[in-house]
Each structure stands twice: as C-alpha cells, then as structure tokens.
Design a protein around this motif. Structure first.
Motif, mmCIF file in Angstrom:
data_model
loop_
_atom_site.group_PDB
_atom_site.id
_atom_site.type_symbol
_atom_site.label_atom_id
_atom_site.label_comp_id
_atom_site.label_asym_id
_atom_site.label_seq_id
_atom_site.Cartn_x
_atom_site.Cartn_y
_atom_site.Cartn_z
ATOM 1 N N GLU A 1 85.722 -6.124 12.162
ATOM 2 C CA GLU A 1 85.348 -6.990 13.288
ATOM 3 C C GLU A 1 83.921 -6.784 13.751
ATOM 4 O O GLU A 1 83.476 -7.454 14.677
ATOM 5 C CB GLU A 1 86.301 -6.727 14.467
ATOM 6 N N LEU A 2 83.194 -5.854 13.121
ATOM 7 C CA LEU A 2 81.831 -5.594 13.569
ATOM 8 C C LEU A 2 80.871 -6.679 13.093
ATOM 9 O O LEU A 2 80.074 -7.187 13.881
ATOM 10 C CB LEU A 2 81.370 -4.218 13.050
ATOM 11 N N ALA A 3 80.908 -7.022 11.828
ATOM 12 C CA ALA A 3 79.984 -8.010 11.271
ATOM 13 C C ALA A 3 80.529 -9.418 11.405
ATOM 14 O O ALA A 3 80.581 -10.209 10.446
ATOM 15 C CB ALA A 3 79.703 -7.688 9.804
ATOM 16 N N THR A 4 80.966 -9.769 12.600
ATOM 17 C CA THR A 4 81.484 -11.104 12.895
ATOM 18 C C THR A 4 80.703 -11.672 14.074
ATOM 19 O O THR A 4 80.048 -10.923 14.816
ATOM 20 C CB THR A 4 82.976 -11.040 13.247
ATOM 21 N N PRO A 5 80.732 -12.991 14.275
ATOM 22 C CA PRO A 5 80.026 -13.548 15.442
ATOM 23 C C PRO A 5 80.479 -12.933 16.759
ATOM 24 O O PRO A 5 79.644 -12.677 17.649
ATOM 25 C CB PRO A 5 80.372 -15.039 15.349
ATOM 26 N N PHE B 1 75.289 -7.719 21.588
ATOM 27 C CA PHE B 1 74.160 -8.337 22.279
ATOM 28 C C PHE B 1 74.370 -8.328 23.789
ATOM 29 O O PHE B 1 73.452 -8.001 24.566
ATOM 30 C CB PHE B 1 73.967 -9.768 21.768
ATOM 31 N N ASN B 2 75.560 -8.666 24.229
ATOM 32 C CA ASN B 2 75.847 -8.656 25.657
ATOM 33 C C ASN B 2 75.764 -7.251 26.244
ATOM 34 O O ASN B 2 75.319 -7.054 27.381
ATOM 35 C CB ASN B 2 77.233 -9.248 25.919
ATOM 36 N N PHE B 3 76.178 -6.248 25.462
ATOM 37 C CA PHE B 3 76.106 -4.865 25.947
ATOM 38 C C PHE B 3 74.652 -4.426 26.143
ATOM 39 O O PHE B 3 74.294 -3.833 27.173
ATOM 40 C CB PHE B 3 76.810 -3.947 24.946
ATOM 41 N N LEU B 4 73.790 -4.751 25.174
ATOM 42 C CA LEU B 4 72.385 -4.345 25.282
ATOM 43 C C LEU B 4 71.666 -5.094 26.404
ATOM 44 O O LEU B 4 70.900 -4.501 27.175
ATOM 45 C CB LEU B 4 71.682 -4.584 23.945
#
Length: 406
Positions: A59-63, A70-73
């Motif tokens: 599930e990591l390399a998925t949209p 991105f939201n976490f950063l």
C-alpha cells in the motif's frame, strides 16, 4: 418487500443509513457529520490520521499511500509555520509592538552592515533553528547610531547569562549593572523562600513554646485530678506526678519555684550547623558575583582546534566597537569573566598568543614530516595529463590471462 441490509453495510452509529465517511484514525464508517462527531465523542477519537500506524508494503507505492505521506509532511510544515508565527506574535506583544527577528542578518549596504564592515567584524551564522541562532537579537539602533549586541557572559563559576549591550558602553559598566540585577533577583527569591518557610514549617522557638504550653497543660490537668482524690492518697500521688513532670520538664527546659516552665534560651542564641552552612554558602555565592573591580574580561575565540578555551584579553573600560575589530564571532560574542589576570589564567584556558604559537609549531612539524615522505614517480603519466585507454585495457587483459593460467 424491501431488501434488508446487513449491519456491516450501514452506519456504525445510527445503523439506519448507508455510510458516506470513513474516520482517518480508526476507519469507522459513518453517514453524516453528526454521526462522525458522535463517534469521536463516544470512542474518545481525535479523528486525525496516526502517522505511526502500520501500513502494508503493497500500500505504500499507491496513490493513497503517496497522498498520506504528502499530507503528513505538509502538516508538519504548517505546524512549524504556525508555531513560528505564534512565537513572533508573543515576542512582539512582550516588546511593546517592536518586533525583533531572531538571527537577523544585516542587509548589504545598510548602516548595520557598513558598521560591521568598517570594524572588520566577521559574524559566522549558525544553522537556522539552532539555540544560538534563536537567541541572537543583535540589531542596529538608529536613534543611538550604534549596534545593540546580544552577548553571552560566562561568569567565574562557569554559569552563563544572555544579555544585550550597546557597542559604545564600557564592558565593566555593563557587567556591574548585570551583577546588580542578579543580586536583586536573588534577594527577591530568598525573601520568597523565607516567606514560604515561615508559613509552612515552624521555627525552633515556636516548637519549644508549643512543648512548654503542652507541658503546662499536663501539669494543670494532673493537679486538678489530684485535688479531687482522697486526702490519704494526695501525698504519694502528688509527689509521683511532680517527679514525673519534673523529669519531663528537665527534657525541654527548667522549672522555676512558681511551677512555670522556662525554656532554655542559651542554645537559641547560637545558630545551628545547618544555618551556618546556609549563611556561608549565601556569602560565597554573593562574593562570587559581588564586587566586579577584581574581574578581568576575555573574548572567547571560536573555531579552535584545542580542548581548551582560547581567550583574547579585553580592557575593562573597552567597548565592543573597539574590542571586536578584526575578530570572528559565532552569531554573537561570548565574554569570559575571570578573577585571574592574563599572566596566571587557569589551565582550562589558553591565551590567543600561546594558541597561535602552538599552531605555528604544529604546522612546522607537519611540513617536516611531509618533506621526509618519498613522492611516487609520475614518469609513466603523459605530460598532458590524459590516460591512454588502450594501455589500461592491455594491462587488465594481461592480469586476467595471468590469473587464468594460475
């Protein structure tokens, strides 16, 4: 007949409508914002995604996984910006509306920049976010036409104090003012501690008075009981009680002929060992920061290759606009205050002249060592500095053939 749905296909709160939302925290499905708020209240859920939650590798390399990262950063960046903005607003309110930015670098061509350039002062900037960079409030004062330096005082006991001084004020005057402020603050703290100790714990005189009052009450109570007893038992009972009370009185004080107990005040006039130690330590503390006439000032030299602190002697009446000429400071100056003069400083410190002499000795010794090392010959290297690829291939083929034959 209407088709009945399973409970797993309905809202987990009202169990009547189809779910539309999913909680980012624990993936609970709800049909409306009202049900979502009710879920957060019942389950004590924050409703925020847990960045430390386990995620499968697939599930990591998925949209969805990329969006989650991105939201976490971006959330971290927004939080940092919000905290910096709040800190600036608090600082501005504390300074009466005058905002001073941390680690403010002078703009080329400004008065601040020209004053540093004329004096030859090199200011090395610490990385943004470091404590020394955040503590720096050095700025140019247009009204006084001088620089207000943030300065770090290192006292003789190696404690540190961050202060702000003008570059036109003598160092001794600024340090005297700082010492007076510190003494006033210490006196206020001592008075507050004394008030708290007076309220919380009784003094030795109060404890002895309480003991005397309790002994007197016991004596009066015993005498009243003996007076009500029979006359044949009065002498024995009275003598026994008086003897016991006399023994009790001898422990805490002395009894006078009238029967009143007098506490021994001879010991009260002499302070205890603990009191003497506290007074002694307070005197030592006051003396260590007290009179500044016997102190010497030194500029701490940064970026030195030694475990000792390299010091540059400064005159007592010197000002920073003259003392910092052609010097290097890390964000702002650090001034060491010592009782010892430059000719007898402690072993933990070193003067700049001694440090420069040792640096020259080390450099000379290094050159001698290098001169004794044989430099490999470069005859096989072409003069133009280019390497022949064919020769390299021939050498590699020769090595391979030799290894194969072996």
């Amino acid at each position: 007949m209407a088709e009945q749905r399973l409970l797993s296909e309905l809202c987990s709160i009202c169990n009547s409508n189809a779910p539309k939302y999913r909680c980012p925290r624990d993936a609970v499905r709800t049909c409306s914002m009202a049900c979502h708020r009710r879920h957060k209240q019942w389950a004590q859920c924050s409703g925020e995604r847990d960045p430390a939650a386990y995620v499968k590798k697939s599930e990591l390399a998925t949209p969805a996984g990329i969006d989650r990262d991105f939201n976490f950063l971006t959330g971290i960046e927004r939080a940092i910006e919000r905290r910096e903005r709040e800190a600036e607003e608090r600082e501005e309110s504390l300074r009466g509306g005058r905002q001073v930015r941390a680690g403010f670098a002078p703009v080329p061509g400004s008065k601040y920049w020209r004053r540093l350039k004329d004096a030859g002062v090199v200011v090395d900037r610490a990385p943004k976010g470091m404590s020394r960079q955040r503590q720096n409030r050095t700025r140019y004062l247009n009204r006084s036409q001088c620089i207000c330096w943030t300065i770090e005082w290192v006292h003789p006991d190696q404690s540190k104090t961050i202060d702000e001084i003008k570059d036109t004020t003598p160092l001794s005057d600024e340090y005297d003012a700082l010492v007076k402020r510190m003494e006033k603050k210490r006196k206020r703290e001592d008075e507050a501690v004394k008030k708290e100790s007076t309220v919380v714990s009784p003094t030795p005189e109060t404890s002895k008075q309480v003991k005397a009052d309790s002994s007197q009450k016991e004596l009066d109570k015993t005498l009243d009981q003996n007076s009500k007893a029979q006359s044949t038992f009065i002498p024995a009972t009275r003598s026994t009680s008086e003897t016991e009370l006399q023994n009790v009185a001898n422990l805490d004080g002395q009894s006078n002929p009238d029967g009143n107990i007098q506490t021994d005040t001879a010991n009260d006039a002499q302070p205890s060992a603990d009191f003497g130690a506290q007074t002694m330590s307070a005197e030592i503390k006051t003396e260590s920061i007290g009179s500044t006439q016997q102190y010497h000032f030194y500029l701490v030299k940064p970026h030195t290759a030694t475990a000792k602190h390299v010091l540059i002697p400064l005159p007592r009446q010197g000002t920073l606009d003259k003392c910092l000429r052609h010097q290097v400071v890390l964000e702002f100056p650090t001034i060491q205050v010592l009782r010892e003069s430059p000719d007898r400083i402690p072993e933990a410190f070193m003067l700049e002249a001694e440090y420069v002499g040792k640096e020259k000795e080390d450099e000379t010794e290094f050159k001698q060592l290098v001169s004794g090392v044989a430099v490999p010959s470069t005859d096989e290297v072409p003069d133009d500095g280019k390497v022949d690829d064919r020769k390299i291939i021939e050498v590699l083929q020769q090595d391979l053939s030799n290894s194969a034959s072996q």
